[in-house]
Design a protein around this motif. Structure first.
Motif, PDB file in Angstrom:
ATOM      1  N   UNK A 123       0.796  -1.234   0.000  1.00 27.73           N
ATOM      2  CA  UNK A 123       0.000   0.000   0.000  1.00 27.73           C
ATOM      3  C   UNK A 123       0.828   1.284   0.000  1.00 27.73           C
ATOM      4  N   UNK A 124       2.144   1.177   0.197  1.00 34.65           N
ATOM      5  CA  UNK A 124       2.974   2.392   0.249  1.00 34.65           C
ATOM      6  C   UNK A 124       4.174   2.252  -0.687  1.00 34.65           C
ATOM      7  N   UNK A 125       3.958   2.233  -1.993  1.00 40.95           N
ATOM      8  CA  UNK A 125       5.083   2.120  -2.929  1.00 40.95           C
ATOM      9  C   UNK A 125       6.029   3.306  -2.776  1.00 40.95           C
ATOM     10  N   UNK A 126       7.307   3.063  -3.060  1.00 47.72           N
ATOM     11  CA  UNK A 126       8.325   4.106  -2.891  1.00 47.72           C
ATOM     12  C   UNK A 126       9.263   4.089  -4.093  1.00 47.72           C
ATOM     13  N   UNK A 127       8.834   4.667  -5.225  1.00 49.39           N
ATOM     14  CA  UNK A 127       9.658   4.630  -6.437  1.00 49.39           C
ATOM     15  C   UNK A 127      11.030   5.268  -6.257  1.00 49.39           C
ATOM     16  N   UNK A 128      11.123   6.296  -5.421  1.00 45.16           N
ATOM     17  CA  UNK A 128      12.411   6.971  -5.232  1.00 45.16           C
ATOM     18  C   UNK A 128      13.429   6.037  -4.582  1.00 45.16           C
ATOM     19  N   UNK A 129      12.987   5.243  -3.630  1.00 47.40           N
ATOM     20  CA  UNK A 129      13.855   4.271  -2.959  1.00 47.40           C
ATOM     21  C   UNK A 129      14.381   3.254  -3.963  1.00 47.40           C
ATOM     22  N   UNK A 130      13.483   2.669  -4.732  1.00 47.25           N
ATOM     23  CA  UNK A 130      13.893   1.682  -5.725  1.00 47.25           C
ATOM     24  C   UNK A 130      14.824   2.300  -6.762  1.00 47.25           C
ATOM     25  N   UNK A 131      14.508   3.514  -7.219  1.00 42.28           N
ATOM     26  CA  UNK A 131      15.318   4.147  -8.264  1.00 42.28           C
ATOM     27  C   UNK A 131      16.738   4.426  -7.777  1.00 42.28           C
ATOM     28  N   UNK A 132      16.866   4.869  -6.533  1.00 43.18           N
ATOM     29  CA  UNK A 132      18.189   5.190  -6.008  1.00 43.18           C
ATOM     30  C   UNK A 132      19.017   3.928  -5.770  1.00 43.18           C
ATOM     31  N   UNK A 133      18.381   2.877  -5.260  1.00 43.35           N
ATOM     32  CA  UNK A 133      19.109   1.612  -5.085  1.00 43.35           C
ATOM     33  C   UNK A 133      19.480   1.029  -6.443  1.00 43.35           C
ATOM     34  N   UNK A 134      18.586   1.158  -7.413  1.00 38.37           N
ATOM     35  CA  UNK A 134      18.879   0.654  -8.747  1.00 38.37           C
ATOM     36  C   UNK A 134      20.108   1.339  -9.340  1.00 38.37           C
ATOM     37  N   UNK A 135      20.275   2.618  -9.058  1.00 38.25           N
ATOM     38  CA  UNK A 135      21.460   3.328  -9.555  1.00 38.25           C
ATOM     39  C   UNK A 135      22.729   2.732  -8.973  1.00 38.25           C
ATOM     40  N   UNK A 136      22.700   2.391  -7.694  1.00 36.30           N
ATOM     41  CA  UNK A 136      23.851   1.754  -7.052  1.00 36.30           C
ATOM     42  C   UNK A 136      24.148   0.416  -7.714  1.00 36.30           C
ATOM     43  N   UNK A 137      23.122  -0.416  -7.842  1.00 36.43           N
ATOM     44  CA  UNK A 137      23.316  -1.755  -8.375  1.00 36.43           C
ATOM     45  C   UNK A 137      23.769  -1.722  -9.834  1.00 36.43           C
ATOM     46  N   UNK A 138      23.248  -0.802 -10.611  1.00 40.52           N
ATOM     47  CA  UNK A 138      23.652  -0.687 -12.009  1.00 40.52           C
ATOM     48  C   UNK A 138      25.113  -0.279 -12.115  1.00 40.52           C
TER      49      UNK A 138
END
Length: 425
Positions: free
Chosen positions: A358-373
């Motif tokens: 119920x509380x999606x957090x696109x900013x969290x996923x996007x920032x972690x994705x930048x690290x992993x990429x």
């Protein structure tokens, strides 16, 4: 009908739904779709967070393609729509087991393989690495049976459904075995300083870090000669149902209403983590119950970069002051030779980030994705990410070969959908 996935973040309405009960009926559906200019996809049980299963054409439901077709001493051929929980039980009845598997058992065999379900193992790979033969219906309506040494075998094991409709899978199996399962609480600081030792000392390692704390729940699994010492019914219910689902779900709901309480909620959760040990049938150790709905992003990074990935993720959460309820999960696998396996060609470590549905957090996923990429990470095909073919081609040595094989087998893109158009081009 409208198809909705488990997480309820993906939905689509196909033009037609069929439930084939044989390979012949799958062939007919593929040929009918091609003749009418529609696309066709076989869905699983909807446990992907991406739109990998969606179609606006002919949707094939897997419910009638289930069960074991044949069984030998070390090989079992199973129909592609069989749920993993059913396969586990059928194998156990025959005194057999898979060497390794993921923790979700509701997935179909085909869905789990096609999206790269991996589990955790120092020496044993994910489901695709235990496959010895595939049967699939190609775009021209022919039925192909492929095995080791063939390009289509190495491409189609993690094929995203882009090369054909999987109808049967042959697994390498072994005599049923027991695992000694140990749960203990360690700090993230301790783990970061001993990752290599932890991985090398355990056949199966899975740990969860609670954001806003230094606490981790570490789960290890190692083969044991027995006798079995499964957890008692009350202990199992307390850990797996009450604490990890009922109480955790209530904590997530409270955190969603009052986000400032999340760090204190996580600290309270860390305080109740305790040590335990049991010896039980392997599949009962590998699998887990998941009642609280969430959204997930997971990346596979080269194993030697795991510590850096975790440190940067921890520092990111602290710096941005995000309130994250769900733990970050870490698992490992050996190299794979399936072309689009996230572990292709390298020992890999998986970092999975979750948020309460119920509380999606696109900013969290996007920032972690930048690290992993940046750390040469590869996104799990069934979990949320924003990568496209242009950014993925450089991370998979056989990506261009997969694209070329697809061009030859399905030039009209009978098996494509919006998700595949992005990630495969």
């Amino acid at each position: 009908m409208t198809f909705v996935n488990w997480a309820r973040n993906q939905s689509g309405t196909p033009a037609e739904v069929r439930t084939p009960a044989s390979v012949t009926e799958v062939v007919r559906a593929v040929r009918d779709a091609a003749a009418s200019g529609r696309r066709v996809r076989m869905v699983g049980t909807g446990h992907s967070f991406t739109g990998v299963a969606l179609t606006d054409g002919v949707m094939l439901r897997p419910g009638a393609l289930t069960g074991i077709r044949s069984c030998a001493d070390d090989r079992v051929t199973v129909l592609a729509g069989t749920p993993l929980r059913v396969l586990n039980e059928l194998l156990d009845e025959r005194g057999l087991a898979l060497a390794n598997m993921g923790d979700i058992t509701e997935q179909t065999v085909a869905g789990a393989i096609q999206t790269g379900t991996h589990g955790t193992g120092r020496d044993s790979g994910g489901l695709a690495d235990q496959v010895t033969e595939l049967e699939l219906v190609l775009a021209d309506g022919s039925v192909a049976t492929v095995g080791p040494g063939e390009d289509l075998f190495d491409a189609a094991r993690v094929g995203l459904g882009a090369l054909g409709v999987l109808t049967a899978v042959t697994f390498r199996v072994e005599p049923a075995f027991l695992l000694r399962h140990r749960r203990r609480k360690l700090t993230l600081s301790e783990i970061l300083g001993s990752l290599d030792a932890l991985i090398s000392a355990n056949e199966h390692l899975d740990f969860f870090w609670l954001p806003h704390t230094d606490a981790c729940l570490v789960k290890t699994g190692n083969r044991d000669a027995g006798p079995a010492r499964p957890p008692g019914a009350v202990k199992w219910w307390l850990d797996n149902v009450f604490l990890e689902n009922t109480v955790f779900g209530a904590a997530c709901a409270l955190g969603a209403r009052v986000p400032r309480l999340i760090p204190r909620i996580n600290e309270a959760g860390a305080a109740v983590l305790g040590d335990s040990e049991s010896v039980d049938t392997s599949y009962k150790i590998f699998t887990a119950r998941r009642d609280v709905r969430f959204l997930e992003m997971e990346y596979a990074v080269p194993r030697e970069r795991l510590a850096q990935a975790l440190r940067e993720t921890r520092d990111l959460i602290e710096r941005m002051d995000w309130k994250i309820t769900f733990p970050v999960e870490v698992r490992v696998t050996p190299p794979s030779d399936a072309w689009l396996s996230t572990a292709y060609g390298r020992p890999s470590a998986y970092v999975a980030c979750h948020v309460y549905r119920p509380t999606p957090d696109p900013a969290y996923f996007a920032a972690v994705e930048e690290i992993m990429t940046r750390l040469d990470g590869r996104p799990h095909w069934g979990k949320l990410h924003t990568r496209d073919a242009a950014s993925l081609v450089g991370t998979y040595p056989r990506f261009a070969d997969f694209q070329a094989l697809r061009d030859g087998l399905d030039p009209q893109r009978l098996f494509t959908n919006a998700y595949l158009d992005v990630v495969l081009g």
